[in-house]
Design an enzyme around this catalytic site. Structure first.
Site, short mmCIF file in Angstrom:
data_model
loop_
_atom_site.label_atom_id
_atom_site.label_comp_id
_atom_site.label_asym_id
_atom_site.label_seq_id
_atom_site.Cartn_x
_atom_site.Cartn_y
_atom_site.Cartn_z
CG HIS A 60 0.41 6.70 -1.31
ND1 HIS A 60 -1.25 6.61 -1.61
CD2 HIS A 60 0.08 5.40 0.01
CE1 HIS A 60 -2.23 6.29 -1.22
NE2 HIS A 60 -1.72 5.34 0.83
CG HIS B 227 -1.71 1.08 1.39
ND1 HIS B 227 -2.92 0.71 1.05
CD2 HIS B 227 -1.14 2.74 1.27
CE1 HIS B 227 -3.95 2.83 1.72
NE2 HIS B 227 -2.83 2.86 1.47
CD GLU B 228 1.25 3.83 4.07
OE1 GLU B 228 2.18 4.76 2.98
OE2 GLU B 228 0.62 3.35 4.32
#
Length: 226
Positions: free
Chosen positions: A26, A22-23
């Site tokens: 980004h 997820h990170e």
């Protein structure tokens, strides 16, 4: 609440994978759209240690579990993004924000397809692998839904700020320093207050559970597990 070593072993791996991807998503999308802040700081990485936040990833979910909260959530260390460096700051902010939840949905779909490979797993490991897959499906669905709540600094809040007209976007953006306090109040304190008053004020958790259920059903149907 007794948490066994087996229980930890089937939750920790899918959780670390979910938050790490997820990170990293980004940071990767921000880099591709013009801002290399996260890349320079080593946050475009699949090393979970780069993304773990002691409070958000460990303490907060643990407290919620031990307090029998109706909905458990947490968060990783936010990936630093300098939105002014993006090619089209306002629109690209939306794509950067969407990258995390979209990655969790893709991981959930990959997990759904992985269920079909369980017959190939040796019998002595089949239950452990199946439990990891079940938890991966749940964790990724929860992360995607939770992070799309339209409250900064969650991804949904960033999407809303990027898409709403200025007269709505600016007041919403100013909530960012208080966003996590608002969420904790809505998910933990408000239901506790409601219980004292004899009222059901567990609104956010109910919405999250309902939407997560829809996501899980859709992923299972799409991957032939419905």
């Amino acid at each position: 609440m007794n948490i066994s070593l087996y229980g930890l072993s089937v939750w920790v791996l899918p959780l670390l994978i979910a938050i790490t991807f997820h990170e990293a998503a980004h940071g990767f999308v921000a880099w591709r759209l013009g801002d290399n802040t996260a890349r320079q700081l080593g946050r475009v990485s699949f090393n979970p240690l780069k993304h773990i936040d002691p409070f958000g990833t460990v303490i907060l979910p643990g407290v919620l579990l031990l307090s029998h909260s109706p909905f458990v959530f947490g968060y990783a260390k936010p990936v630093p993004v300098n939105f002014r460096n993006l090619n089209h700051p306002r629109l690209d902010m939306v794509w950067v924000a969407l990258a995390g939840p979209a990655t969790n949905i893709l991981l959930a779909i990959a997990t759904g397809f992985a269920f079909h490979l369980l017959p190939l797993v040796p019998a002595e490991y089949a239950k452990w692998v199946a439990d990891n897959l079940k938890n991966s499906l749940l964790i990724n669905a929860v992360l995607a839904v939770f992070n799309m709540l339209p409250i900064p600094p969650l991804d949904g809040g960033r999407v809303a700020v990027g898409l709403l007209p200025n007269f709505l976007a600016y007041p919403l953006a100013r909530l960012e320093p208080y966003g996590m306090l608002i969420l904790i109040g809505a998910i933990i304190l408000l239901p506790l207050l409601g219980a004292q008053l004899g009222l059901n004020l567990d609104v956010i958790s109910t919405i999250l559970r309902t939407l997560t259920g829809y996501v899980l059903s859709a992923v299972l149907f799409l991957t032939g597990n419905g």
